[in-house]
Motif scaffolding. Structure first.
Motif, mmCIF file in Angstrom:
data_model
loop_
_atom_site.group_PDB
_atom_site.id
_atom_site.type_symbol
_atom_site.label_atom_id
_atom_site.label_comp_id
_atom_site.label_asym_id
_atom_site.label_seq_id
_atom_site.Cartn_x
_atom_site.Cartn_y
_atom_site.Cartn_z
ATOM 1 N N VAL A 1 57.444 -23.968 53.971
ATOM 2 C CA VAL A 1 56.590 -24.316 52.831
ATOM 3 C C VAL A 1 55.371 -23.388 52.791
ATOM 4 O O VAL A 1 54.950 -22.954 51.716
ATOM 5 C CB VAL A 1 56.193 -25.808 52.819
ATOM 6 N N ASN A 2 54.819 -23.035 53.957
ATOM 7 C CA ASN A 2 53.707 -22.086 53.981
ATOM 8 C C ASN A 2 54.139 -20.723 53.462
ATOM 9 O O ASN A 2 53.415 -20.086 52.694
ATOM 10 C CB ASN A 2 53.139 -21.949 55.398
ATOM 11 N N ALA A 3 55.311 -20.281 53.879
ATOM 12 C CA ALA A 3 55.808 -18.987 53.417
ATOM 13 C C ALA A 3 56.029 -19.000 51.902
ATOM 14 O O ALA A 3 55.710 -18.030 51.210
ATOM 15 C CB ALA A 3 57.112 -18.631 54.141
ATOM 16 N N ILE A 4 56.537 -20.097 51.381
ATOM 17 C CA ILE A 4 56.759 -20.214 49.933
ATOM 18 C C ILE A 4 55.420 -20.263 49.203
ATOM 19 O O ILE A 4 55.220 -19.557 48.212
ATOM 20 C CB ILE A 4 57.608 -21.462 49.607
ATOM 21 N N LYS A 5 54.509 -21.073 49.706
ATOM 22 C CA LYS A 5 53.218 -21.261 49.041
ATOM 23 C C LYS A 5 52.420 -19.961 48.985
ATOM 24 O O LYS A 5 51.733 -19.691 48.013
ATOM 25 C CB LYS A 5 52.416 -22.322 49.792
ATOM 26 N N LEU B 1 64.307 -21.184 72.372
ATOM 27 C CA LEU B 1 64.576 -21.275 70.946
ATOM 28 C C LEU B 1 63.519 -20.426 70.246
ATOM 29 O O LEU B 1 62.324 -20.613 70.473
ATOM 30 C CB LEU B 1 64.489 -22.735 70.499
ATOM 31 N N ASN B 2 63.970 -19.485 69.444
ATOM 32 C CA ASN B 2 63.073 -18.567 68.759
ATOM 33 C C ASN B 2 63.311 -18.690 67.256
ATOM 34 O O ASN B 2 64.423 -18.465 66.779
ATOM 35 C CB ASN B 2 63.342 -17.140 69.240
ATOM 36 N N ILE B 3 62.277 -19.064 66.534
ATOM 37 C CA ILE B 3 62.337 -19.179 65.071
ATOM 38 C C ILE B 3 61.454 -18.093 64.495
ATOM 39 O O ILE B 3 60.317 -17.907 64.956
ATOM 40 C CB ILE B 3 61.823 -20.555 64.597
ATOM 41 N N LYS B 4 61.956 -17.380 63.501
ATOM 42 C CA LYS B 4 61.137 -16.410 62.780
ATOM 43 C C LYS B 4 61.245 -16.710 61.290
ATOM 44 O O LYS B 4 62.341 -16.910 60.777
ATOM 45 C CB LYS B 4 61.588 -14.975 63.057
ATOM 46 N N VAL B 5 60.096 -16.748 60.643
ATOM 47 C CA VAL B 5 60.041 -16.972 59.201
ATOM 48 C C VAL B 5 59.392 -15.735 58.596
ATOM 49 O O VAL B 5 58.252 -15.404 58.919
ATOM 50 C CB VAL B 5 59.253 -18.242 58.843
ATOM 51 N N TYR B 6 60.149 -15.051 57.735
ATOM 52 C CA TYR B 6 59.700 -13.802 57.120
ATOM 53 C C TYR B 6 59.312 -14.070 55.670
ATOM 54 O O TYR B 6 60.066 -14.703 54.930
ATOM 55 C CB TYR B 6 60.835 -12.773 57.107
ATOM 56 N N ASP B 7 58.127 -13.552 55.274
ATOM 57 C CA ASP B 7 57.742 -13.665 53.873
ATOM 58 C C ASP B 7 57.075 -12.368 53.433
ATOM 59 O O ASP B 7 56.714 -11.533 54.255
ATOM 60 C CB ASP B 7 56.818 -14.870 53.641
ATOM 61 N N TYR B 8 56.941 -12.212 52.129
ATOM 62 C CA TYR B 8 56.383 -10.991 51.559
ATOM 63 C C TYR B 8 55.027 -11.231 50.905
ATOM 64 O O TYR B 8 54.615 -10.489 50.029
ATOM 65 C CB TYR B 8 57.368 -10.404 50.533
ATOM 66 N N GLY B 9 54.343 -12.258 51.345
ATOM 67 C CA GLY B 9 53.059 -12.617 50.737
ATOM 68 C C GLY B 9 51.898 -11.822 51.299
ATOM 69 O O GLY B 9 52.063 -10.846 52.024
ATOM 70 N N GLN B 10 50.716 -12.303 50.971
ATOM 71 C CA GLN B 10 49.457 -11.666 51.354
ATOM 72 C C GLN B 10 49.259 -11.659 52.858
ATOM 73 O O GLN B 10 48.665 -10.754 53.416
ATOM 74 C CB GLN B 10 48.313 -12.444 50.691
ATOM 75 N N GLY B 11 49.748 -12.705 53.528
ATOM 76 C CA GLY B 11 49.517 -12.843 54.957
ATOM 77 C C GLY B 11 48.204 -13.555 55.232
ATOM 78 O O GLY B 11 47.414 -13.796 54.319
ATOM 79 N N PHE B 12 47.977 -13.918 56.479
ATOM 80 C CA PHE B 12 46.748 -14.598 56.869
ATOM 81 C C PHE B 12 46.502 -14.340 58.349
ATOM 82 O O PHE B 12 47.368 -13.847 59.064
ATOM 83 C CB PHE B 12 46.834 -16.105 56.580
ATOM 84 N N ASP B 13 45.311 -14.665 58.807
ATOM 85 C CA ASP B 13 44.957 -14.518 60.210
ATOM 86 C C ASP B 13 45.170 -15.865 60.896
ATOM 87 O O ASP B 13 44.416 -16.814 60.659
ATOM 88 C CB ASP B 13 43.507 -14.051 60.327
ATOM 89 N N LEU B 14 46.169 -15.942 61.729
ATOM 90 C CA LEU B 14 46.525 -17.186 62.409
ATOM 91 C C LEU B 14 45.349 -17.739 63.219
ATOM 92 O O LEU B 14 45.166 -18.948 63.318
ATOM 93 C CB LEU B 14 47.732 -16.936 63.317
ATOM 94 N N GLU B 15 44.552 -16.848 63.775
ATOM 95 C CA GLU B 15 43.456 -17.284 64.639
ATOM 96 C C GLU B 15 42.306 -17.937 63.864
ATOM 97 O O GLU B 15 41.471 -18.605 64.453
ATOM 98 C CB GLU B 15 42.925 -16.102 65.454
#
Length: 141
Positions: free
Chosen positions: A56-60, A82-96
């Protein structure tokens, strides 16, 4: 001895109607893990929640005006990781810089990253080429 590997890749349009599908994939994987000795129901719930929130974050935050208006999710399980990767083409953000939720005055939204960090063992967010990658790791041993 050969270790079993599970690899799933899903590419969906940036539309929230696919969130149930993504969450249920996580649930089904948790219930089918051969060597997992922990609480499968809890893991199934956690994976559903984490995959749904990450997607939902990647879509939003995706760029809906781009032709690449998809979200790609990969789930890779090998050697009790278990490794999950979610790829998106948005603006991005600073996780920290994502703030903790205000538990005194909860509001709609803003809990996803908190849940992901709380339920999983490692969370990183990086820019790779023309896309952003949220990588989530859960140790299954």
């Amino acid at each position: 001895m050969c270790s079993s590997v599970i690899q799933v890749e899903v590419i969906i349009p940036t539309q929230t109607k696919y969130l149930d599908l993504i969450g249920s994939i996580g649930e089904h994987i948790a219930k089918e893990l051969d060597k997992f000795s922990g609480d499968r129901q809890a893991l199934a719930y956690h994976l559903n929640l984490v995959l749904t929130e990450a997607t939902v974050n990647a879509i939003k935050h995706s760029n809906h005006n781009e032709t690449k208006d998809t979200v790609r999710i990969t789930i890779h399980i090998q050697d009790n990781e278990l490794n999950i990767k979610v790829y998106d083409y948005g603006q991005g953000f600073d996780l920290e810089t994502v703030p903790l939720p205000d538990f005194e005055h909860p509001k709609e939204g803003g809990m996803g990253i908190f849940f992901i960090r709380t339920l999983m063992d490692s969370v990183t967010y990086t820019r790779q080429g023309d896309c952003n990658v949220l990588e989530i790791i859960k140790h299954l041993s």
